[in-house]
Design a protein around this motif. Structure first.
Motif, mmCIF file in Angstrom:
data_model
loop_
_atom_site.group_PDB
_atom_site.id
_atom_site.type_symbol
_atom_site.label_atom_id
_atom_site.label_comp_id
_atom_site.label_asym_id
_atom_site.label_seq_id
_atom_site.Cartn_x
_atom_site.Cartn_y
_atom_site.Cartn_z
ATOM 1 N N GLN A 96 29.473 -32.687 -54.478
ATOM 2 C CA GLN A 96 28.201 -32.370 -54.066
ATOM 3 C C GLN A 96 28.515 -31.512 -52.908
ATOM 4 O OE1 GLN A 96 25.702 -35.721 -53.162
ATOM 5 N NE2 GLN A 96 25.577 -36.107 -55.452
ATOM 6 N N ARG A 97 27.652 -30.716 -52.699
ATOM 7 C CA ARG A 97 27.712 -29.645 -51.722
ATOM 8 C C ARG A 97 26.373 -29.723 -50.639
ATOM 9 N NH1 ARG A 97 32.239 -26.498 -52.170
ATOM 10 N NH2 ARG A 97 32.943 -26.363 -54.572
ATOM 11 N N ARG A 98 25.670 -30.498 -50.971
ATOM 12 C CA ARG A 98 24.480 -30.899 -49.942
ATOM 13 C C ARG A 98 24.340 -32.337 -49.651
ATOM 14 N NH1 ARG A 98 25.299 -26.531 -49.538
ATOM 15 N NH2 ARG A 98 24.085 -24.699 -49.752
ATOM 16 N N GLN A 99 25.334 -32.977 -49.545
ATOM 17 C CA GLN A 99 25.259 -34.385 -48.919
ATOM 18 C C GLN A 99 25.895 -34.149 -47.655
ATOM 19 O OE1 GLN A 99 26.558 -37.364 -51.415
ATOM 20 N NE2 GLN A 99 26.967 -38.912 -49.867
ATOM 21 N N TYR A 100 25.489 -34.530 -46.218
ATOM 22 C CA TYR A 100 25.858 -34.292 -45.174
ATOM 23 C C TYR A 100 26.106 -35.578 -44.248
ATOM 24 C CZ TYR A 100 23.889 -29.900 -46.694
ATOM 25 O OH TYR A 100 23.448 -28.850 -47.392
ATOM 26 N N VAL A 101 27.266 -35.155 -43.357
ATOM 27 C CA VAL A 101 27.582 -36.371 -42.532
ATOM 28 C C VAL A 101 26.554 -35.998 -41.246
ATOM 29 C CG1 VAL A 101 29.237 -36.839 -40.847
ATOM 30 C CG2 VAL A 101 29.891 -36.423 -43.074
ATOM 31 N N ARG A 102 25.976 -37.075 -40.847
ATOM 32 C CA ARG A 102 25.170 -36.924 -39.521
ATOM 33 C C ARG A 102 25.670 -37.380 -38.546
ATOM 34 N NH1 ARG A 102 19.946 -35.737 -38.925
ATOM 35 N NH2 ARG A 102 19.568 -35.667 -41.158
ATOM 36 N N ALA A 103 25.967 -36.688 -37.331
ATOM 37 C CA ALA A 103 26.705 -37.154 -36.274
ATOM 38 C C ALA A 103 25.915 -36.959 -35.175
ATOM 39 C CB ALA A 103 28.051 -36.096 -36.070
ATOM 40 N N ASP A 104 26.070 -38.010 -34.128
ATOM 41 C CA ASP A 104 25.291 -38.099 -32.716
ATOM 42 C C ASP A 104 25.812 -37.299 -31.824
ATOM 43 O OD1 ASP A 104 23.742 -40.088 -34.131
ATOM 44 O OD2 ASP A 104 24.960 -41.570 -33.308
ATOM 45 N N ILE A 105 25.340 -35.955 -31.955
ATOM 46 C CA ILE A 105 25.847 -34.907 -30.953
ATOM 47 C C ILE A 105 24.679 -34.311 -30.131
ATOM 48 C CG2 ILE A 105 27.223 -32.725 -30.849
ATOM 49 C CD1 ILE A 105 28.431 -33.301 -33.520
ATOM 50 N N ASN A 125 20.993 -36.255 -32.924
ATOM 51 C CA ASN A 125 21.938 -36.140 -34.077
ATOM 52 C C ASN A 125 21.598 -34.994 -34.695
ATOM 53 O OD1 ASN A 125 20.261 -36.891 -36.113
ATOM 54 N ND2 ASN A 125 20.243 -39.096 -35.637
ATOM 55 N N ILE A 126 22.753 -34.455 -35.653
ATOM 56 C CA ILE A 126 22.667 -33.619 -36.354
ATOM 57 C C ILE A 126 23.549 -33.524 -37.787
ATOM 58 C CG2 ILE A 126 24.592 -32.200 -35.001
ATOM 59 C CD1 ILE A 126 22.756 -29.397 -35.653
ATOM 60 N N SER A 127 23.144 -32.867 -38.813
ATOM 61 C CA SER A 127 23.802 -32.836 -39.951
ATOM 62 C C SER A 127 23.747 -31.310 -40.647
ATOM 63 C CB SER A 127 23.482 -33.473 -40.951
ATOM 64 O OG SER A 127 22.278 -33.459 -41.809
ATOM 65 N N GLY A 128 24.460 -31.006 -41.639
ATOM 66 C CA GLY A 128 24.258 -29.661 -42.191
ATOM 67 C C GLY A 128 22.710 -29.419 -42.818
ATOM 68 N N GLY A 129 22.018 -30.484 -42.952
ATOM 69 C CA GLY A 129 20.862 -30.639 -43.640
ATOM 70 C C GLY A 129 19.459 -30.481 -42.665
ATOM 71 N N GLY A 130 19.668 -30.810 -41.345
ATOM 72 C CA GLY A 130 18.793 -30.845 -40.332
ATOM 73 C C GLY A 130 19.063 -31.661 -39.257
ATOM 74 N N PHE A 131 18.481 -32.060 -38.304
ATOM 75 C CA PHE A 131 18.628 -32.674 -36.937
ATOM 76 C C PHE A 131 17.602 -33.463 -36.409
ATOM 77 C CE2 PHE A 131 17.694 -28.154 -36.204
ATOM 78 C CZ PHE A 131 16.379 -28.328 -35.566
ATOM 79 N N VAL A 175 10.233 -37.950 -30.616
ATOM 80 C CA VAL A 175 11.301 -37.861 -31.595
ATOM 81 C C VAL A 175 10.883 -37.257 -32.971
ATOM 82 C CG1 VAL A 175 13.361 -38.747 -32.838
ATOM 83 C CG2 VAL A 175 12.621 -39.603 -30.574
ATOM 84 N N SER A 176 11.477 -36.083 -33.360
ATOM 85 C CA SER A 176 11.152 -35.330 -34.331
ATOM 86 C C SER A 176 12.263 -35.097 -35.461
ATOM 87 C CB SER A 176 10.318 -33.921 -34.029
ATOM 88 O OG SER A 176 9.289 -34.134 -33.188
ATOM 89 N N MET A 177 11.889 -35.336 -36.594
ATOM 90 C CA MET A 177 13.035 -34.860 -37.683
ATOM 91 C C MET A 177 12.769 -33.538 -38.286
ATOM 92 S SD MET A 177 14.931 -37.728 -38.057
ATOM 93 C CE MET A 177 15.723 -36.949 -39.498
ATOM 94 N N PHE A 178 13.849 -32.723 -38.138
ATOM 95 C CA PHE A 178 13.716 -31.294 -38.661
ATOM 96 C C PHE A 178 14.622 -31.077 -39.924
ATOM 97 C CE2 PHE A 178 14.653 -26.856 -38.433
ATOM 98 C CZ PHE A 178 13.335 -26.101 -37.881
ATOM 99 N N LYS A 179 14.069 -30.446 -40.721
ATOM 100 C CA LYS A 179 14.678 -30.185 -42.018
ATOM 101 C C LYS A 179 14.952 -28.635 -42.097
ATOM 102 C CE LYS A 179 14.858 -30.073 -47.103
ATOM 103 N NZ LYS A 179 13.946 -30.648 -48.459
ATOM 104 N N ILE A 180 16.251 -28.308 -41.975
ATOM 105 C CA ILE A 180 16.704 -26.796 -42.085
ATOM 106 C C ILE A 180 16.623 -26.339 -43.749
ATOM 107 C CG2 ILE A 180 18.589 -25.144 -42.255
ATOM 108 C CD1 ILE A 180 20.022 -27.298 -40.151
ATOM 109 N N LYS A 181 15.787 -25.237 -43.683
ATOM 110 C CA LYS A 181 15.380 -24.701 -44.996
ATOM 111 C C LYS A 181 16.168 -23.367 -45.320
ATOM 112 C CE LYS A 181 11.809 -25.878 -46.803
ATOM 113 N NZ LYS A 181 11.633 -26.637 -48.035
ATOM 114 N N ASN A 182 16.407 -22.579 -44.300
ATOM 115 C CA ASN A 182 17.117 -21.291 -44.414
ATOM 116 C C ASN A 182 18.147 -20.986 -43.319
ATOM 117 O OD1 ASN A 182 15.406 -19.990 -46.431
ATOM 118 N ND2 ASN A 182 13.871 -20.279 -45.284
#
Length: 213
Positions: A96-105, A125-131, A175-182
């Motif tokens: 899988q190339r769209r399952q991301y580790v989320r780290a408290d950064i 926190n942040i991951s390759g899919g959002g923050f 606190v907001s959840m943000f999904k990266i689209k592009n």
């Protein structure tokens, strides 16, 4: 079954197969031996040790910088023994190339609309899919923003856009959840690498702390 580039400290996710309740445990590799991996069994999951009996099937996700390999494995040494060990199987392998580790950064991140700076805030926190980010004022769900931030200790700036999925009030903040689209694939891979390196440092610090006990 041998997988290249496995190393100690690498993040894994174990899921038990064949149980009605979902049992998932995040951990990391502490040893690599041909087709076997020695895994650190976290103390906070000691109540789940019983399920990891010899011969038990475990779905194992192994995290790399730009992908996740999911495969079957078998318990060879249980968590009650000196070294909890899984034997890798080639029964099934999924990349899988769209399952991301989320780290408290915590990162300083800027949000834009129509090229105009709207907000400078911090990530929780942040991951390759959002923050997840925190702000003083509420941010409406479904709001679309461009964003930018710098990789820590570098001048490399990550840019992209996405959408706010949810905002909840937390004491005097929001606190907001943000999904990266592009986002450029190169930029996404840099976020993934940042998260994995952070997680490996956390696990290494935990390992060193345990050795001092």
């Amino acid at each position: 079954m041998k997988i290249k580039n496995l190393k100690t400290g690498q993040k894994v996710l174990m899921k038990l197969m064949g149980f009605p309740e979902e049992i998932e445990i995040e951990s990391h590799i502490v040893g690599v031996e041909k087709d076997r991996l020695r895994i650190m069994f976290p103390e906070k999951y000691n109540s789940k040790m019983y399920y990891f009996r010899e011969g038990q099937e475990v779905e194992l996700s192994i995290y790399f910088s730009s992908k996740v390999i999911i495969m079957a494995s078998l318990v060879i040494n249980t968590p009650y023994e000196e070294s909890f060990t899984l034997e890798l199987s080639d029964e099934f392998i999924v990349i899988q190339r769209r399952q991301y580790v989320r780290a408290d950064i915590p990162l300083d991140i800027s949000l834009y609309q129509d090229g105009r700076l709207c907000l400078v805030t911090k990530t929780l926190n942040i991951s390759g899919g959002g923050f997840k980010m925190v702000s003083d004022g509420t941010i409406s769900p479904e709001s679309v923003y461009g964003f930018s931030f710098k990789i820590p200790n570098t001048d490399f700036e990550i840019t992209g856009n996405g959408v706010v999925l949810q905002t909840v009030e937390d004491n005097d903040s929001f606190v907001s959840m943000f999904k990266i689209k592009n986002i450029k694939e190169e930029d996404r891979n840099k976020i993934i690498k940042l998260c994995l390196e952070h997680e490996m440092k956390v696990h290494q610090a935990m390992k060193e702390a345990e050795s001092l006990r």
